[in-house]
Design a protein around this motif. Structure first.
Motif, PDB file in Angstrom:
ATOM      1  N   LEU A 243     -61.729  63.547  42.968  1.00 47.41           N
ATOM      2  CA  LEU A 243     -62.477  62.280  43.298  1.00 47.41           C
ATOM      3  C   LEU A 243     -61.323  61.300  43.704  1.00 47.41           C
ATOM      4  N   SER A 244     -60.318  61.073  43.048  1.00 45.42           N
ATOM      5  CA  SER A 244     -59.302  60.075  43.265  1.00 45.42           C
ATOM      6  C   SER A 244     -58.697  60.427  44.643  1.00 45.42           C
ATOM      7  N   LEU A 245     -58.324  61.739  45.038  1.00 43.23           N
ATOM      8  CA  LEU A 245     -57.997  61.831  46.424  1.00 43.23           C
ATOM      9  C   LEU A 245     -58.918  61.347  47.331  1.00 43.23           C
ATOM     10  N   ASN A 246     -60.210  61.679  46.954  1.00 42.46           N
ATOM     11  CA  ASN A 246     -61.207  61.412  47.903  1.00 42.46           C
ATOM     12  C   ASN A 246     -61.528  59.953  48.219  1.00 42.46           C
ATOM     13  N   GLU A 247     -60.962  58.900  47.254  1.00 40.39           N
ATOM     14  CA  GLU A 247     -61.126  57.697  47.520  1.00 40.39           C
ATOM     15  C   GLU A 247     -59.928  57.073  48.374  1.00 40.39           C
ATOM     16  N   LEU A 248     -58.938  57.800  48.466  1.00 36.55           N
ATOM     17  CA  LEU A 248     -57.701  57.382  49.583  1.00 36.55           C
ATOM     18  C   LEU A 248     -58.304  57.135  50.976  1.00 36.55           C
ATOM     19  N   ASN A 249     -57.525  56.641  51.655  1.00 36.42           N
ATOM     20  CA  ASN A 249     -57.972  55.777  52.987  1.00 36.42           C
ATOM     21  C   ASN A 249     -58.328  57.359  53.952  1.00 36.42           C
ATOM     22  N   ALA A 250     -57.546  58.346  53.752  1.00 33.70           N
ATOM     23  CA  ALA A 250     -57.779  59.440  54.669  1.00 33.70           C
ATOM     24  C   ALA A 250     -59.311  60.442  54.058  1.00 33.70           C
ATOM     25  N   ALA A 400     -73.137  58.099  45.535  1.00 31.75           N
ATOM     26  CA  ALA A 400     -73.373  59.161  44.871  1.00 31.75           C
ATOM     27  C   ALA A 400     -73.358  60.238  45.960  1.00 31.75           C
ATOM     28  N   ASP A 401     -73.809  60.091  47.125  1.00 31.12           N
ATOM     29  CA  ASP A 401     -73.689  61.118  48.248  1.00 31.12           C
ATOM     30  C   ASP A 401     -71.958  61.381  48.295  1.00 31.12           C
ATOM     31  N   ARG A 402     -71.115  60.601  48.100  1.00 24.78           N
ATOM     32  CA  ARG A 402     -69.713  60.907  48.596  1.00 24.78           C
ATOM     33  C   ARG A 402     -69.209  61.735  47.134  1.00 24.78           C
ATOM     34  N   ILE A 403     -69.693  61.480  45.925  1.00 22.99           N
ATOM     35  CA  ILE A 403     -69.335  62.261  44.914  1.00 22.99           C
ATOM     36  C   ILE A 403     -69.695  63.697  44.903  1.00 22.99           C
ATOM     37  N   LEU A 404     -71.206  63.872  45.226  1.00 22.12           N
ATOM     38  CA  LEU A 404     -71.622  65.162  45.445  1.00 22.12           C
ATOM     39  C   LEU A 404     -71.052  65.774  46.559  1.00 22.12           C
ATOM     40  N   GLY A 405     -70.929  65.097  47.713  1.00 21.11           N
ATOM     41  CA  GLY A 405     -70.649  65.423  49.032  1.00 21.11           C
ATOM     42  C   GLY A 405     -69.203  66.197  48.908  1.00 21.11           C
ATOM     43  N   CYS A 406     -68.298  65.481  47.847  1.00 21.79           N
ATOM     44  CA  CYS A 406     -66.834  65.715  47.888  1.00 21.79           C
ATOM     45  C   CYS A 406     -66.677  67.224  47.448  1.00 21.79           C
ATOM     46  N   TYR A 407     -67.571  67.688  46.190  1.00 16.60           N
ATOM     47  CA  TYR A 407     -67.346  69.107  45.601  1.00 16.60           C
ATOM     48  C   TYR A 407     -68.091  69.988  46.801  1.00 16.60           C
ATOM     49  N   VAL A 408     -69.152  69.668  47.128  1.00 15.62           N
ATOM     50  CA  VAL A 408     -69.787  70.505  48.382  1.00 15.62           C
ATOM     51  C   VAL A 408     -68.938  70.932  49.419  1.00 15.62           C
ATOM     52  N   GLU A 409     -68.255  70.076  49.981  1.00 14.67           N
ATOM     53  CA  GLU A 409     -67.281  69.925  51.139  1.00 14.67           C
ATOM     54  C   GLU A 409     -65.984  70.953  50.472  1.00 14.67           C
ATOM     55  N   ILE A 410     -65.594  70.909  49.603  1.00 16.74           N
ATOM     56  CA  ILE A 410     -64.653  71.771  48.886  1.00 16.74           C
ATOM     57  C   ILE A 410     -65.273  73.189  49.106  1.00 16.74           C
TER      58      ILE A 410
END
Length: 712
Positions: A243-250, A400-410
């Motif tokens: 999740l912390s990686l997902n918080e970076l600019n990229a 919330a969409d970012r959190i759930l979307g991160c793991y589904v994207e993986i």
């Protein structure tokens, strides 16, 4: 030279051999008799004689040892150590120099560890504490002892220090993390340290410490961890790191690069544990969101918080962004007093989730139970009673969409790797989850509607049987992805396009059998006819096969299928081809022709097809295809021979798919020769349904002992 750290029982008896006059040089002579895990057990024995029990009378803790030295003076006994303690000296004699050095380094390590535990248990100045931590880490890295506790002990000391001091600044956090980083290269962090790392990832996701220090730690966890159930905080730390990686600019690009680094640049990932661990992290993260959502309704602690000891509401951490707050008292009173309000759309609103449900009278009965107990309409109930809801919209907040979307994207990223796809399909096959957990299934379906469909599409496009076979249910009586995304299924939102893709890939493999077609005719005949009416070629082929294999017994249903086929150009063309095949089949099965037939060596499937289309073979009982080049594709022609009793396939490429087809159609077959064919247990087990089979040759095949016993 490397040494093993002394453990309990490593030193059983120690005898010092020297002249009696040597004892007079020692203030208080004491001799080691036994090694204890936390202290040395010694006895007062100035005349070098044992006590009646054989043990020492007084114990000396490691912290009481002032110094440990190797005896080096002249005439000293061989292989001896000298321990300086308050009021005396203890001599230890080993059998050889290696054992003596092992004792020496072990005692020094124990002595220093107790010193650091004492120093770091009462910190005064954090500059001094940081310096001591660095010295402790250097000592662990340079120690000649080889033992897991050499690196784990400093980590546990630092972990305890951090758990007992919550007033540290962010700079102190990062300095401590950088100081202990060398120890984490070959060791998993202990649970309390994982909790500290999680906190740092949440509070400082853009810190360089996350990239430079945590990345190799998480990589090691994913490569070497065997069971997150035994160390769940390692999994939580991995989740927070991603999740912390997902918080970076990229954002997800950084996560994608991390996933690629875990896979490696080659076409085959060299680490077999990476994929199962990543899938476990993703699914656990999705379930944690569901857990937080359920528990946030009554503000009770979640299972994760209970495990972490946060029983009280004041101790609880903030909920994840996915949560449904209680409705206002005005709305509850309206629902309790006004009948008319139940007929209007009810909006349950929080700054995270907005659910709008328009309910009819049937829905009112389902929702009445929640009116009298001061509770809000249940989002899960709204999802489950979809027939009673005329409109329903769910909107998640961006976070919330970012959190759930991160793991589904993986999960979507994992499905893009060809070597990972078979194992990923196998890991996801048990989903959807058991029917007794319907609320969790509904929660997941909300996510699947949007994102996970891509993963299932990748499975449906993969030509490998071990991949697309996982679309079916894992066992009888349990729905699989195939049922979930079929028309009428709870996840079908594309008018059956994905369902048609799954049927196409399954029909192209070994699932072109009566059993598969029969299940479609019983459960999905209506959707198949609808898709065929819309011109879907796969469904047109399915309907033609149902007619060809006599799957449909009802005449009215057969006529309806024929009408459906004749409604489209592709259906009319394929139905005409079916009628032509049926006329050829009648000619083939007409009585007459030879009773025995042997094809020349090197004959192919096409040669067999041309031969069988040249006349009548209704009397053919014995067919030899030995040493030809026929494959499983010729099974479609073999099943048309009604009188066939003996079939020789010796040294051909006939495989499991052909065996399954033969087992369903050639019920009169008595003799079958499969010597030197590529058949396996999967195909041979299908022969158990052939009750007329009397002779079966399976020499030089991949037959296992268990399958042999089953066939007997």
């Amino acid at each position: 030279m490397r040494y093993k750290l002394l453990q309990e029982g490593d030193i059983q008896v120690c005898v010092i051999r020297h002249p009696r006059t040597f004892l007079s040089k020692i203030l208080t002579s004491k001799f080691l008799r036994r090694w204890e895990p936390h202290h040395l057990t010694l006895a007062d024995n100035s005349v070098a004689s044992a006590t009646p029990t054989g043990y020492m009378e007084n114990s000396i803790s490691y912290s009481a040892i002032e110094d440990v030295q190797l005896l080096s003076w002249e005439n000293a006994p061989k292989y001896c150590l000298q321990l300086t303690i308050p009021g005396g000296t203890v001599l230890l004699q080993a059998a050889n120099s290696y054992l003596r050095d092992q004792w020496f380094h072990s005692l020094q390590w124990k002595k220093k560890i107790y010193k650091y535990k004492k120093v770091l248990s009462n910190p005064s100045r954090w500059e001094v504490v940081l310096k001591e931590i660095r010295t402790l880490v250097d000592m662990a890295l340079t120690s000649p002892l080889q033992d897991d506790s050499i690196h784990q002990a400093p980590l546990e000391i630092v972990s305890k220090l951090l758990s007992e001091n919550n007033n540290l600044t962010t700079q102190d956090h990062e300095s401590i993390i950088v100081a202990i980083a060398p120890l984490l290269e070959n060791n998993h962090p202990p649970p309390d340290l994982c909790e500290f790392f999680c906190k740092h990832c949440r509070e400082r996701p853009r810190s360089m410490v996350v990239i430079e220090v945590f990345t190799p730690v998480v990589q090691r966890i994913l490569k070497h961890n065997m069971d997150f159930g035994k160390c769940p905080r390692l999994r939580l730390f991995t989740q927070e790191y991603i999740l912390s990686l997902n918080e970076l600019n990229a954002g997800m690009e950084v996560v994608k690069k991390f996933i690629h680094s875990m896979h490696g640049p080659t076409g085959q990932c060299p680490h077999p544990r990476v994929l199962p661990n990543l899938v476990a992290v993703c699914l656990a993260a999705i379930y944690s969101c569901y857990e937080e959502f359920i528990n946030s309704r009554d503000n009770s602690p979640s299972l994760k918080e209970i495990r972490n000891g946060c029983q009280q509401q004041c101790d609880r951490k903030p909920n994840l962004p996915l949560r449904l707050l209680h409705t206002s008292p005005d709305l509850v009173s309206q629902e309790a007093t006004l009948t008319e309000s139940r007929l209007k759309p009810v909006i349950v609103t929080s700054n995270e989730i907005h659910v709008e449900v328009e309910r009819n009278n049937t829905a009112n009965q389902k929702m009445t139970a929640g009116v009298g107990n001061d509770s809000e309409p249940n989002l899960i109930d709204c999802l489950m009673v979809s027939p009673t809801c005329s409109t329903m919209s769910i909107e998640l907040s961006a976070q919330a969409d970012r959190i759930l979307g991160c793991y589904v994207e993986i999960l979507k990223m994992l499905s893009d790797y060809d070597d990972w796809r078979p194992a990923l399909a196998s890991l996801l096959q048990p989903i959807p989850f058991p029917k007794d957990n319907c609320s969790f299934l509904s929660f997941l379906l909300f996510i699947f509607f949007r994102e996970l469909k891509y993963v299932i599409q990748r499975f449906a496009e993969d030509p490998r049987q071990e991949v697309h076979s996982c679309l079916l249910s894992v066992r009888a009586g349990k729905d699989g992805w195939f049922q979930l995304y079929s028309p009428g299924g709870v996840a079908c939102d594309d008018d059956g396009e994905l369902f048609a893709s799954m049927v196409h890939i399954l029909m192209g493999s070994c699932y072109k059998t009566k059993k598969f077609l029969l299940s479609l005719a019983e459960n999905k005949l209506g959707p198949c006819m609808l898709l065929a009416l819309r011109g879907n070629q796969t469904m047109v082929e399915i309907l033609c096969l149902m007619l060809e294999y006599n799957i449909i017994d009802n005449n009215d249903t057969q006529l309806q299928i024929i009408s459906t086929l004749e409604s489209t150009d592709v259906g009319k063309r394929m139905y005409e081809q079916l009628c032509e095949r049926q006329r050829e089949l009648k000619e083939l099965q007409r009585k007459g022709g030879p009773t025995r037939l042997t094809l020349p060596s090197k004959s192919t499937d096409a040669d067999l097809a041309r031969l069988l289309s040249s006349g009548s073979f209704g009397n053919l009982e014995n067919l030899s295809l030995a040493f030809t080049n026929v494959t499983s594709a010729c099974a479609e022609h073999l099943i048309k021979l009604p009188s066939l009793k003996q079939l020789n396939l010796w040294s051909t490429q006939f495989g499991d798919a052909g065996l399954r087809l033969l087992s369903e159609h050639l019920t009169m077959l008595q003799v079958l020769n499969l010597c030197e064919t590529p058949v396996t247990d999967a195909g041979l087990l299908a022969l158990s349904s052939m009750k007329s089979l009397c002779s079966l040759n399976m020499n030089s095949t991949k037959l296992s002992a268990d399958t042999y016993e089953d066939l007997k």
